[in-house]
Every structure is written in structure tokens, then in C-alpha cells.
Design a protein around this motif. Structure first.
Motif, mmCIF file in Angstrom:
data_model
loop_
_atom_site.group_PDB
_atom_site.id
_atom_site.type_symbol
_atom_site.label_atom_id
_atom_site.label_comp_id
_atom_site.label_asym_id
_atom_site.label_seq_id
_atom_site.Cartn_x
_atom_site.Cartn_y
_atom_site.Cartn_z
ATOM 1 N N GLY A 196 0.785 -1.222 0.000
ATOM 2 C CA GLY A 196 0.000 0.000 0.000
ATOM 3 C C GLY A 196 0.816 1.271 0.000
ATOM 4 N N HIS A 197 2.130 1.163 0.075
ATOM 5 C CA HIS A 197 3.004 2.341 0.026
ATOM 6 C C HIS A 197 3.679 2.358 -1.337
ATOM 7 N N ILE A 198 3.494 3.444 -2.063
ATOM 8 C CA ILE A 198 4.053 3.569 -3.408
ATOM 9 C C ILE A 198 5.058 4.712 -3.398
ATOM 10 N N ALA A 199 6.234 4.452 -3.936
ATOM 11 C CA ALA A 199 7.288 5.464 -3.995
ATOM 12 C C ALA A 199 7.871 5.510 -5.397
ATOM 13 N N ALA A 200 8.156 6.717 -5.857
ATOM 14 C CA ALA A 200 8.789 6.929 -7.155
ATOM 15 C C ALA A 200 10.219 7.407 -6.941
ATOM 16 N N PRO A 201 11.090 7.207 -7.931
ATOM 17 C CA PRO A 201 12.488 7.618 -7.758
ATOM 18 C C PRO A 201 12.676 9.100 -7.492
ATOM 19 N N ASP A 202 11.721 9.943 -7.928
ATOM 20 C CA ASP A 202 11.871 11.384 -7.711
ATOM 21 C C ASP A 202 11.463 11.821 -6.309
ATOM 22 N N GLY A 203 11.085 10.882 -5.448
ATOM 23 C CA GLY A 203 10.697 11.201 -4.079
ATOM 24 C C GLY A 203 9.205 11.304 -3.853
ATOM 25 N N SER A 204 8.415 11.290 -4.910
ATOM 26 C CA SER A 204 6.952 11.313 -4.749
ATOM 27 C C SER A 204 6.506 10.018 -4.072
#
Length: 281
Positions: A196-204
Motif C-alpha cells: 500500500g506504500h508507493i514510492a517513485a524515484p523522484d521522491g513522490s
């Protein structure tokens, strides 16, 4: 490093403001998904991921599984082209041809040997088109933990469970799964969807709060990986696909709870709720 307080909560309103592409035309406009996995004893994982991809909107489906499972699986999923891997798990020329043309490749569901998976990933990713998006799940994540150089493309989503996240991190993840997801996203330059935790490389980063205990059932992760693949095929960007998939996966479970209870439904029943859940947003 982002923490839980930095995450945006995934709601229907957020998703409506981040609308999925709605391709027109024939099935090719919604992309081709190739799911590679399915060891001799676990071909069902590929079935779950593949059908979930189609329920999420993919136009064409191709499955690569252990050779002895190919014919029965083609009967179970008549919508798909099904091809066999060689007995040692190495892709045949036919599999490599499919990989070269696929819009999305989902690797890992149902595999059961890390060393074979490493060889399989090297072969498949070595011929994949530059445009292809990638979803890594299950043993493909174990392979990545042993050989981080396997992942070298920008449009990728990793869908680890807690055990797989531990292998990728080199330690047990602590209670701050938001930080763990961010660490993995930065390390592998990929979007990470972790419980349920989603992270993108740009920090979003985002958080899905609808999930309940019933999602912790055999095959559920294969369904989630398949939803991500289907959304990528229809044109979603990796972070968008991961967020929509987390919501569709969780809310599909909510829709089943009145019939089966919080922990009584099966992963294959989640698949049948995916299209309606996405459409309801």
C-alpha cells in the motif's frame, strides 16, 4: 527520507484527477502484456497475473510458463497465446520473439529458483524493446537482490512483499514502510509498491488505505502485479499504474468482503472485481 506523513492518500478523487489513458481503436492500441513465470508446480500464478492484466485493460495477453503447463494453461486462458519455457527454464526462441515485441513484460509470478530466474531475466531483458515497461514480482525480485544490474530500464515497477523487500534491502524492513519503499525506489530507479506504500524515484510517494487482511492470501500478489502490467499496457506511467493498481486491488477485496467475510475470498475472485472497481472510479 519521506515518511508516512509525506505520502498522499490515494482516493477516488485523486485518481479521477489522474485519469487513466483510454485508448481507442483495436486491441493493439491497449498494448501487449507478456507474463513470464510459472514453474512446474505453480502455473496458476501466471494465470492470475495474466487475467488480471486483461481485466485492467490490456489488449493482448501472452504467457510463458513451464513447458508441461503450456497446453492446459492455454485451455484455461483461451484469450492468451501460451508458450513453453525449456526444461531448464531458459526461454525458447519463440519466447524471446514475444519479449522483443511486448509493450509490457511481467517477470516472476510462479517462479521458484533464483539462479534460473537470473538466467531467464538476462535472456528476456536482453531482447526486450527499448519502449517496453517492466513489472518485477516474486522470484524476479529475489534475482534482483542478487544482481541489481538486471534492471536497467526507466519504466519499471517493483511489487515486493515484506520478505522480498527484506531481500532487496539486505535487512528486515522496519515499521516505516514508506521509507523502505522510498529507499528501494531510489536504489533501483524504479517505482516501488510495498503493502500500500508507493514510492517513485523522484521522491513522490502515496499511500493506499483501503487494504484489509483478506488481501494476504495465496496468489493475491500475482493479481496486483498483473493489474499494474495491464494499466501500463493501456498507457499509464509507472507511478500512475502502481497507484491505480493498489486502489483496484484493495477495493476489489472490499467488494468481496460482504459475500465471503474479511478473510474468506480467493485471489481468483479478486480478479473478477478489478474491471468494475476501476470503472467505478
Amino acid at each position: 527520507m519521506p515518511s508516512r506523513s509525506d505520502e498522499r492518500v490515494i482516493t477516488p478523487r485523486l485518481l479521477r484527477d489522474w485519469a487513466l489513458p483510454n485508448p481507442a481503436g483495436d486491441k493493439t492500441s491497449r498494448g501487449t502484456v507478456l507474463v513470464v513465470g510459472g514453474a512446474r508446480c505453480t502455473p496458476g500464478a501466471v494465470l492470475l497475473a495474466g487475467v488480471a492484466a486483461m481485466r485492467a485493460g490490456a489488449g493482448r495477453l501472452q504467457l510463458a510458463v513451464a513447458e508441461e503447463s503450456a497446453v492446459p494453461l492455454s485451455i484455461s486462458v483461451p484469450e492468451a497465446k501460451v508458450v513453453g519455457l525449456t526444461p531448464d527454464g531458459i526461454p525458447s526462441d519463440e519466447v524471446l520473439e514475444l519479449a522483443a515485441e511486448a509493450d509490457v513484460i511481467a517477470l516472476g509470478p510462479g517462479l521458484d529458483d533464483v539462479d534460473r530466474t537470473i538466467r531467464l531475466m538476462k535472456a528476456v531483458l536482453g531482447v526486450a524493446g527499448a519502449h517496453a515497461a517492466l513489472v518485477l514480482d516474486a522470484y524476479a525480485l529475489g534475482a534482483l537482490s542478487k544482481d541489481p544490474g538486471l534492471l536497467s530500464r526507466p519504466r519499471a515497477v517493483l511489487t515486493p512483499n515484506l520478505v522480498e523487500a527484506g531481500h532487496l534491502l539486505g535487512r528486515e524492513p522496519d515499521d516505516d514502510l514508506a521509507s523502505a519503499a522510498h529507499e528501494l525506489a531510489a536504489r533501483h530507479d524504479a517505482v516501488v509498491s510495498l503493502y500500500g506504500h508507493i514510492a517513485a524515484p523522484d521522491g513522490s510517494c502515496w499511500r493506499e488505505e483501503s487494504g484489509d487482511a483478506g488481501l494476504g492470501t495465496s496468489g493475491s500478489g500475482d493479481v496486483r502485479a498483473g493489474i499494474v502490467a495491464g494499466l501500463l499496457a493501456r498507457g499509464a506511467e509507472p507511478a500512475q499504474a502502481a497507484c491505480w493498481a493498489a486502489f483496484a486491488h484493495a477495493v476489489s477485496g472490499q467488494r468481496l468482503a460482504p459475500r465471503y467475510g474479511r478473510i474468506g475470498f480467493l485471489a481468483r475472485e479478486l480478479v473478477d472485481e478489478v474491471a468494475h472497481t476501476i470503472a467505478s472510479v
